[in-house]
Design an enzyme around this catalytic site. Structure first.
Site, PDB file in Angstrom:
ATOM      1  N   LEU A 241       0.051   3.871  -2.509  1.00  0.00           N
ATOM      2  CA  LEU A 241       0.629   4.280  -3.786  1.00  0.00           C
ATOM      3  C   LEU A 241       1.886   3.481  -4.154  1.00  0.00           C
ATOM      4  CD1 LEU A 241       0.586   6.137  -6.235  1.00  0.00           C
ATOM      5  CD2 LEU A 241       1.867   7.823  -4.907  1.00  0.00           C
ATOM      6  N   HIS A 242       1.830   2.822  -5.288  1.00  0.00           N
ATOM      7  CA  HIS A 242       2.983   2.038  -5.745  1.00  0.00           C
ATOM      8  C   HIS A 242       2.963   1.832  -7.245  1.00  0.00           C
ATOM      9  CE1 HIS A 242      -0.197  -0.986  -5.403  1.00  0.00           C
ATOM     10  NE2 HIS A 242       0.514  -1.781  -6.181  1.00  0.00           N
TER      11      HIS A 242
END
Lengths: 446, 397
Positions: A241-242
């Site tokens: 997740l980014h």
């Protein structure tokens, strides 16, 4: 059937190259990374933002004063730390030496010639027919980056006031979120916001993480600092997740596009549709609180990913305007439906390209860049009008009906359900019916 | 040394003479003049009509940026369009929601034009005329019909294009803060404003003719100082001049720094920040166009100046501890950081020199180390120079 495309993965970290080289764990892996092997005793600057309750960070009627504040703290911190890494030579190239221009024409598309970004990396296969895929610790992820690539920790302040600690220990128990450099920047200040980095979350929007990203935009207080998100299947290359962000002091074509209001939610969020833009999409604005705005967008994103629809998100104007763009380019590419002339440019239409900032790899494409060429590419990214309306129906159903409970449960669900393409279509159809019937009672009609 | 308020006054008077303020105040129109070359692009003149319409006093407005009149009901896209016009140094006419001092929103036609120097073609000021929109907007429902007649006869006009306002809710900032929510749905939260509003042809003409009147006053009075202005860019000859938009961006950076142009003979200063004037005691005109060596004095170590020279030649960044002198001859240790700055073509356009007084080094400003603030200034300069040399309408393109 499994849909895949081949593309050159972007090298976001200097530690990405030795992916295969994983045998040196004991006593620290020697890379000073963020994993358990190295993290003990590590320190990083920590910026704690103030949680705001009023709309989009405004302070009363003169709310737009914010930009005038003598010290835009987060802005300065980010720029200073980034420049420091630049002078330390951590980036693969000097992005300010890459030619860039606004393409003359009606829309003001921005072109950049970046010949260095994709060198020294072989094309890799990416599965593009699954928006949600489980986290795979054996692949590259951000816990493997070196600590020198991390700029600071970013979190909500405990006592409601902005806080800064130049040297804060990394509290593993507290699930720190961090901001790290992208060593292949596409503009100055290109960073990655990695929510709760040590929890190894897959690329998947949840309410808490999206709110964090929105806070970062509001806190930076600079309309030219935007955050973006690519889902899997919409050109995210790392399933950890980014969000991405960088500075470019030019208005993006998508920000200039006219809009038509579709509806307002009772929490004050206004949702419009983009007009006269090659990619169909929604714009979210307003909201009684930042959290209202954030939740509406996250619920829409959650709806899309649950329905296996790839999408991109642009957080613009200090978090006041958010663009949501479902897309189908990778799917078309995998099915062989994209024309060779477009594929030859090797441009991957992720959030920045869709917003009108085109990063080109070949000199000829840069020299010949035109409104027309940009439009042609982006038109392939967009859903058809018919499909877009179907997707909107899904989204509005989810936002209007998706109370806190419903969605919270969904996003807590650790299982990633694999769907084949056909299954997904079937699910789309059935869920659409279900939501349509709900629409009448839940959707705020004008 | 130029004081803040002196700077604002000078902006008008030095260009159009002392008498222009009176002449401008005789115009009945509602307008402001801003100076893009002063940090923050502040308002340097506000007409009587404008102050009356907005409910502000002169001192509350002069020195502030025009965005103080915006609020939650102001369309973000319109704000962005104005930002673009300023950046591209062109005129714009757009409908906008503004807020009076008491928090009342109202629709107005915002008409802005740049004023150019006849001599070198650079932007001197921006004039913004504001015409309140009297006409009732299109309505999708029957709410608010009461307003139409009233606003036509009422020259105070604040309430037009807005639904009835409960008088006691005017001070209710709480509900106003969440105004977006009140925009569309039918629950009456007090402060409500129509979502769209179109100015009539008449209003557009009124704005344009106000603008013409203002521009002719400014043109006329600029003849008195010999520093002529015009409403159309005549020629752009100013070599080494920065565009107004680059100036606006650089003006936001609070650290002491200068930009020098290595392509001009003797690498003169082409920009110096407000903090630089404060640090050194020099005024703008004493600094612009000169080489930085005037900061050195008899005890300045030549090896330090040599290192700066070397880093400029090698196009590399460096930090040097150098003894510098203020205008009053007092000296200070300067931890100077010099770095090449590239433009959009990727070529070196300037060198930035960011000063840091060693004596202040340990002062804990707000948690960021002075070194980090110094680097953040370099970063902000890089973004401004790169972004504002990208073409499509800036002076330099």
């Amino acid at each position: 059937m499994m849909l895949k495309i081949k593309r050159v993965p972007t090298v976001v970290s200097n530690y990405q190259k030795d992916e295969a080289d994983e045998g040196r764990r004991a006593g620290g892996c020697g890379r000073n990374c963020l994993n358990k092997c190295c993290i003990s005793g590590a320190k990083l600057p920590l910026y704690a933002f103030k949680k705001q309750n009023n709309s989009s960070g405004d302070k009363g009627f003169s709310g737009h004063e914010k930009q005038e504040a003598p010290v835009a703290f987060l802005d300065s911190l980010l720029l200073g730390e980034w420049e420091d890494r630049m002078q330390k030579g951590l980036f693969r190239y000097d992005v300010t030496a890459c030619e860039t221009k606004v393409i003359p024409g009606q829309f003001g598309f921005i072109a950049q010639l970046n010949e260095g970004r994709h060198l020294k990396k072989r094309p890799t296969e990416f599965r593009v027919d699954k928006v949600l895929q489980p986290f795979d610790g054996s692949k590259f992820n951000f816990t493997k980056v070196g600590q020198e690539e991390v700029l600071f920790q970013f979190e909500a302040s405990e006592d409601g006031e902005v806080q800064f600690h130049p040297n804060a220990p990394i509290d593993v128990e507290n699930s720190p979120s961090v901001v790290a450099i992208n060593v292949s920047p596409i503009e100055y200040g290109h960073v990655l916001l990695i929510p709760r980095i040590l929890e190894s979350l897959p690329q998947r929007i949840d309410r808490e993480s999206f709110l964090l990203a929105l806070h970062m935009a509001a806190e930076a207080g600079n309309p030219y600092f935007r955050l973006g998100y690519n889902s899997l299947g919409a050109f995210a290359t790392i399933n950890h997740l980014h969000f991405q962000a960088y500075y470019l002091a030019v208005t993006f074509p998508i920000e200039k596009a006219p809009t038509k209001k579709i509806t307002s939610l009772d929490v004050g969020v206004k949702i419009s549709e983009l007009l006269n833009y090659p990619v169909r999409g929604l714009v979210f604005e307003g909201g009684n609180t930042l959290e209202d705005l954030s939740n509406s967008v996250s619920d829409a994103c959650i709806c899309l990913q649950e329905n296996n629809i790839p999408y991109n998100v642009l957080i613009s104007d200090c978090g006041k305007r958010i663009f949501l763009l479902p897309q189908c380019y990778a799917e078309k590419q995998a099915l062989g439906e994209v024309r060779a002339e477009l594929l030859d440019t090797q441009v991957n239409p992720a959030v920045w390209e869709i917003s009108g900032h085109m990063v080109l790899k070949r000199r000829e494409d840069y020299d010949e860049a035109s409104d027309e060429n940009a439009w042609k590419l982006l038109a392939e990214v967009s859903l058809s009008e018919e499909r877009f309306q179907e997707v909107n129906t899904l989204i509005f159903g989810a936002i209007a009906c998706g109370g806190d409970d419903g969605n919270a449960n969904l996003l807590e669900d650790p299982d990633v359900k694999p769907h084949s393409h056909e299954e997904v279509n079937a699910i789309n159809k059935s869920s659409r019916h279900a939501i349509l019937s709900g629409t009448q009672e839940c959707l705020v009609l004008q | 040394m130029e004081s803040e308020s002196g700077l604002l006054e000078q902006s008008i008077n030095s260009r159009y003479s002392l008498w222009v303020q009176e002449a401008l105040n005789e115009l009945p129109d509602s307008f402001t003049v801003t100076d893009p070359y002063i940090s923050g692009q502040p308002i340097v003149f506000a007409s009587k009509g404008f102050l009356k319409m907005m409910g502000y006093s002169k001192t509350e407005v002069i020195g502030r940026n025009g965005r103080i009149f915006q609020g939650p009901g102001t369309c973000r896209r319109s704000v962005m369009e104005i930002r673009e016009a300023i950046r591209e140094e062109r005129g714009i006419q757009i409908n906008l929601v503004n807020y009076r001092r008491d928090g009342t929103p109202f629709w107005m036609l915002f008409h802005m034009c740049p004023v150019f120097s006849k001599e070198d073609g650079r932007v001197i000021h921006f004039v913004a005329v504001q015409v309140p929109i009297l006409r009732k907007p299109r309505r999708r429902n029957g709410v608010g019909l009461v307003y139409e007649e009233e606003s036509r006869v009422n020259e105070s006009v604040y309430g037009s294009c807005r639904r009835e306002v409960c008088s006691d809710s005017l001070v209710d900032l709480g509900s106003a803060l969440s105004l977006e929510c009140a925009l569309d749905d039918a629950d009456n939260r007090g402060l409500e404003i129509e979502e769209t509003c179109e100015a009539s042809e008449l209003e557009k003409q009124r704005a344009a003719s106000s603008m013409n009147n203002i521009l002719s006053v400014l043109t006329h009075y600029s003849e008195l100082t010999g520093r002529l202005v015009c409403g159309k860019r005549c020629n752009l000859t100013g070599v080494g001049l920065l565009s107004s938009s680059l100036n606006i961006s650089l003006g936001r950076i609070k650290q002491s720094f200068v930009l020098t142009d290595p392509h001009l003979p003797d690498m003169p200063i082409v920009y110096a920040s407000e903090a630089f004037f404060k640090l050194t005691g020099y005024a703008r005109h004493e600094v612009m166009g000169r080489n930085c060596r005037f900061l050195s004095g008899e005890d300045t170590d030549s090896s330090a100046t040599y290192r700066i020279k070397e880093s400029v030649q090698n196009e590399k960044a460096c930090t040097v501890r150098i003894l510098n002198y203020r205008k009053d001859k007092s000296s200070f240790w300067n931890l100077l950081h010099v770095s090449p700055i590239r433009n959009a073509s990727g070529k070196i356009a300037y060198f930035v020199g960011v000063q840091m007084e060693e004596a202040c080094k340990n002062q804990d400003g707000h948690g960021l180390s002075p070194e980090m603030r110094q680097l953040s200034a370099v970063g902000a300069v890089r973004i401004a120079v790169r972004s504002l040399s990208m073409g499509a309408g800036t002076s330099k393109s």
